[in-house]
Design a protein around this motif. Structure first.
Motif, PDB file in Angstrom:
ATOM      1  N   MET A  47       0.842  -1.204   0.000  1.00 47.85           N
ATOM      2  CA  MET A  47       0.000   0.000   0.000  1.00 47.85           C
ATOM      3  C   MET A  47       0.877   1.255   0.000  1.00 47.85           C
ATOM      4  O   MET A  47       1.989   1.247   0.530  1.00 47.85           O
ATOM      5  N   ARG A  48       0.365   2.313  -0.597  1.00 51.36           N
ATOM      6  CA  ARG A  48       1.053   3.606  -0.525  1.00 51.36           C
ATOM      7  C   ARG A  48       0.859   4.195   0.865  1.00 51.36           C
ATOM      8  O   ARG A  48      -0.278   4.411   1.296  1.00 51.36           O
ATOM      9  N   LYS A  49       1.937   4.485   1.540  1.00 52.07           N
ATOM     10  CA  LYS A  49       1.853   4.996   2.902  1.00 52.07           C
ATOM     11  C   LYS A  49       1.553   6.488   2.920  1.00 52.07           C
ATOM     12  O   LYS A  49       1.968   7.236   2.038  1.00 52.07           O
ATOM     13  N   VAL A  50       0.824   6.890   3.966  1.00 50.90           N
ATOM     14  CA  VAL A  50       0.595   8.321   4.199  1.00 50.90           C
ATOM     15  C   VAL A  50       1.902   8.956   4.645  1.00 50.90           C
ATOM     16  O   VAL A  50       2.563   8.474   5.571  1.00 50.90           O
ATOM     17  N   ARG A  51       2.306  10.040   3.969  1.00 49.63           N
ATOM     18  CA  ARG A  51       3.516  10.755   4.339  1.00 49.63           C
ATOM     19  C   ARG A  51       3.226  11.772   5.439  1.00 49.63           C
ATOM     20  O   ARG A  51       3.946  11.868   6.417  1.00 49.63           O
ATOM     21  N   GLN A  52       2.157  12.554   5.250  1.00 50.10           N
ATOM     22  CA  GLN A  52       1.799  13.558   6.238  1.00 50.10           C
ATOM     23  C   GLN A  52       0.381  14.037   5.982  1.00 50.10           C
ATOM     24  O   GLN A  52      -0.119  13.975   4.850  1.00 50.10           O
ATOM     25  N   ILE A  53      -0.267  14.489   7.057  1.00 55.15           N
ATOM     26  CA  ILE A  53      -1.612  15.063   6.957  1.00 55.15           C
ATOM     27  C   ILE A  53      -1.518  16.535   7.371  1.00 55.15           C
ATOM     28  O   ILE A  53      -0.951  16.863   8.405  1.00 55.15           O
ATOM     29  N   TYR A  54      -2.065  17.400   6.521  1.00 58.94           N
ATOM     30  CA  TYR A  54      -1.971  18.844   6.736  1.00 58.94           C
ATOM     31  C   TYR A  54      -3.367  19.440   6.927  1.00 58.94           C
ATOM     32  O   TYR A  54      -4.342  18.972   6.338  1.00 58.94           O
ATOM     33  N   ARG A  55      -3.411  20.500   7.700  1.00 57.83           N
ATOM     34  CA  ARG A  55      -4.616  21.325   7.809  1.00 57.83           C
ATOM     35  C   ARG A  55      -4.232  22.757   7.445  1.00 57.83           C
ATOM     36  O   ARG A  55      -3.106  23.180   7.709  1.00 57.83           O
ATOM     37  N   ALA A  56      -5.147  23.482   6.859  1.00 55.51           N
ATOM     38  CA  ALA A  56      -4.875  24.872   6.496  1.00 55.51           C
ATOM     39  C   ALA A  56      -4.488  25.679   7.734  1.00 55.51           C
ATOM     40  O   ALA A  56      -5.099  25.537   8.804  1.00 55.51           O
ATOM     41  N   ASP A  57      -3.458  26.509   7.584  1.00 53.25           N
ATOM     42  CA  ASP A  57      -3.001  27.333   8.698  1.00 53.25           C
ATOM     43  C   ASP A  57      -3.877  28.560   8.896  1.00 53.25           C
ATOM     44  O   ASP A  57      -3.842  29.175   9.961  1.00 53.25           O
ATOM     45  N   SER A  58      -4.620  28.940   7.872  1.00 52.23           N
ATOM     46  CA  SER A  58      -5.395  30.172   7.944  1.00 52.23           C
ATOM     47  C   SER A  58      -6.491  30.135   6.891  1.00 52.23           C
ATOM     48  O   SER A  58      -6.573  29.202   6.077  1.00 52.23           O
ATOM     49  N   GLN A  59      -7.331  31.152   6.898  1.00 52.57           N
ATOM     50  CA  GLN A  59      -8.286  31.358   5.817  1.00 52.57           C
ATOM     51  C   GLN A  59      -8.362  32.844   5.517  1.00 52.57           C
ATOM     52  O   GLN A  59      -8.051  33.674   6.370  1.00 52.57           O
ATOM     53  N   HIS A  60      -8.739  33.166   4.290  1.00 51.04           N
ATOM     54  CA  HIS A  60      -8.817  34.573   3.911  1.00 51.04           C
ATOM     55  C   HIS A  60      -9.827  34.733   2.779  1.00 51.04           C
ATOM     56  O   HIS A  60     -10.169  33.764   2.100  1.00 51.04           O
ATOM     57  N   TRP A  61     -10.255  35.964   2.579  1.00 51.25           N
ATOM     58  CA  TRP A  61     -11.192  36.265   1.497  1.00 51.25           C
ATOM     59  C   TRP A  61     -10.414  36.561   0.221  1.00 51.25           C
ATOM     60  O   TRP A  61      -9.432  37.305   0.235  1.00 51.25           O
ATOM     61  N   VAL A  62     -10.859  35.985  -0.866  1.00 53.90           N
ATOM     62  CA  VAL A  62     -10.400  36.353  -2.200  1.00 53.90           C
ATOM     63  C   VAL A  62     -11.507  37.209  -2.787  1.00 53.90           C
ATOM     64  O   VAL A  62     -12.616  36.712  -3.042  1.00 53.90           O
ATOM     65  N   GLY A  63     -11.210  38.500  -2.989  1.00 58.69           N
ATOM     66  CA  GLY A  63     -12.301  39.418  -3.296  1.00 58.69           C
ATOM     67  C   GLY A  63     -13.256  39.430  -2.115  1.00 58.69           C
ATOM     68  O   GLY A  63     -12.855  39.322  -0.954  1.00 58.69           O
ATOM     69  N   ASP A  64     -14.555  39.542  -2.415  1.00 58.40           N
ATOM     70  CA  ASP A  64     -15.546  39.465  -1.340  1.00 58.40           C
ATOM     71  C   ASP A  64     -16.522  38.315  -1.555  1.00 58.40           C
ATOM     72  O   ASP A  64     -17.583  38.270  -0.948  1.00 58.40           O
ATOM     73  N   GLY A  65     -16.103  37.328  -2.423  1.00 60.37           N
ATOM     74  CA  GLY A  65     -17.022  36.232  -2.710  1.00 60.37           C
ATOM     75  C   GLY A  65     -16.507  34.856  -2.377  1.00 60.37           C
ATOM     76  O   GLY A  65     -17.263  33.885  -2.429  1.00 60.37           O
ATOM     77  N   PHE A  66     -15.207  34.751  -2.014  1.00 57.29           N
ATOM     78  CA  PHE A  66     -14.617  33.433  -1.830  1.00 57.29           C
ATOM     79  C   PHE A  66     -13.799  33.412  -0.536  1.00 57.29           C
ATOM     80  O   PHE A  66     -12.718  34.023  -0.460  1.00 57.29           O
ATOM     81  N   LEU A  67     -14.308  32.734   0.487  1.00 63.15           N
ATOM     82  CA  LEU A  67     -13.605  32.563   1.755  1.00 63.15           C
ATOM     83  C   LEU A  67     -12.851  31.244   1.670  1.00 63.15           C
ATOM     84  O   LEU A  67     -13.451  30.172   1.722  1.00 63.15           O
ATOM     85  N   VAL A  68     -11.519  31.299   1.511  1.00 66.80           N
ATOM     86  CA  VAL A  68     -10.759  30.107   1.170  1.00 66.80           C
ATOM     87  C   VAL A  68      -9.752  29.722   2.244  1.00 66.80           C
ATOM     88  O   VAL A  68      -9.250  30.564   2.992  1.00 66.80           O
TER      89      VAL A  68
END
Length: 290
Positions: free
Chosen positions: A1-22
């Motif tokens: 099986m392909r082993k998991v190398r690492q699991i990441y979570r987003a460090d932050s979130q921000h608005w792109v313009g005023d329509g996309f909270l990413v």
């Protein structure tokens, strides 16, 4: 099986313009998470928008790109797109927009008029796909991949399904035309089921969990909004969904393995090419949106 190398979570979130909270899950401008040929992924997690009765539109106005492709996957909500290559239309729920910036393009993205009027749940992914040096100056183009034209393949034992945005699986080809070998799949594993997913050993492999909690290879758990990076090599990945369905965006591809120099919306191979991209944009060579 392909082993998991690492699991990441987003460090932050921000608005792109005023329509996309990413939430940025990886980027060519940050730490290398082994995602080549994919440059960047912003996840707009489910967010409820109220009806927009003001005069302005929610979204991002005209801006340039060069040297790569942008892929927008609409899970909930709608986005209206226009660009200087003549592409345009509404990306509805289940649709995908695959835009090749190539030699240079200007585009804009706003919530569609219909979605703005009624509001509702909004969920999208925007992915940046690198182009090899020989294709970075290819003419700009636009692929609208309507939901009904994206092939769906059932997994064995009624465990779930794959939606083939790009690449292929067991002789079924995905909807998008790509410049290098890759897979972009929506993977759904039904609650209480288990599936083994395989991609070529020459591919890098990452998975973004969009819904539910998944158990990988019987040892590693990841939930919604997390990026799972896998080691290189052969073998499949066993995915189990426990008490609810699991939805995953799978990204695999043959690494391009070329220098990456990024400057905002431009991604090239050298600093000199970046300077040329800025000059081309300022000189009006990316065209204009009519």
């Amino acid at each position: 099986m392909r082993k998991v190398r690492q699991i990441y979570r987003a460090d932050s979130q921000h608005w792109v313009g005023d329509g996309f909270l990413v939430q940025p899950l990886f980027s060519h401008m940050g730490k290398d998470r082994g995602t080549d040929p994919f440059l960047m992924l912003d996840y707009a997690a489910p967010h409820e928008f109220a009806p927009n009765h003001r005069s302005g539109k929610r979204g991002v106005g005209q801006h340039p790109h060069k040297g790569f492709e942008t892929v927008t996957i609409a899970y909930h909500g709608e986005v209206a797109h226009r660009d200087s290559a003549g592409g345009g239309g509404v990306i509805k729920e289940g649709d995908v927009q695959w835009m090749t910036a190539g030699a240079g393009i200007i585009h804009e993205e706003f919530h569609s008029e219909a979605f703005s009027e009624k509001g509702g749940l909004f969920e999208m992914v925007q992915l940046w796909v690198n182009l090899p040096a020989k294709h970075k100056n290819t003419p700009a183009r636009y692929q609208h991949l309507a939901k009904e034209n994206i092939p769906v393949v059932q997994l064995p034992d009624n465990a779930g399904y794959l939606r083939l945005i790009a690449g292929g699986h067991e002789g079924v080809r995905g909807a998008a035309e790509t410049f290098t070998e890759m897979n972009v799949w929506d993977v759904v594993v039904n609650a209480g089921s288990e599936a083994v997913i395989r991609v070529p050993e020459t591919h890098s492999l990452s998975m973004v969990v969009l819904r539910g909690k998944a158990l990988f290879n019987g040892t590693d758990r990841a939930g919604a909004g997390q990026l799972v990076g896998f080691e290189n090599g052969s073998g499949g990945v066993r995915i189990r969904a426990d008490d609810e369905d699991v939805k995953i965006l799978l990204l695999s591809g043959v690494p391009i393995q070329e220098p990456v120099v990024g400057y905002g919306p431009f991604v090239m191979n050298t600093a000199e090419e970046i300077r040329q991209a800025v000059q081309d944009f300022n000189s009006g060579r990316f065209g204009r949106i009519n």
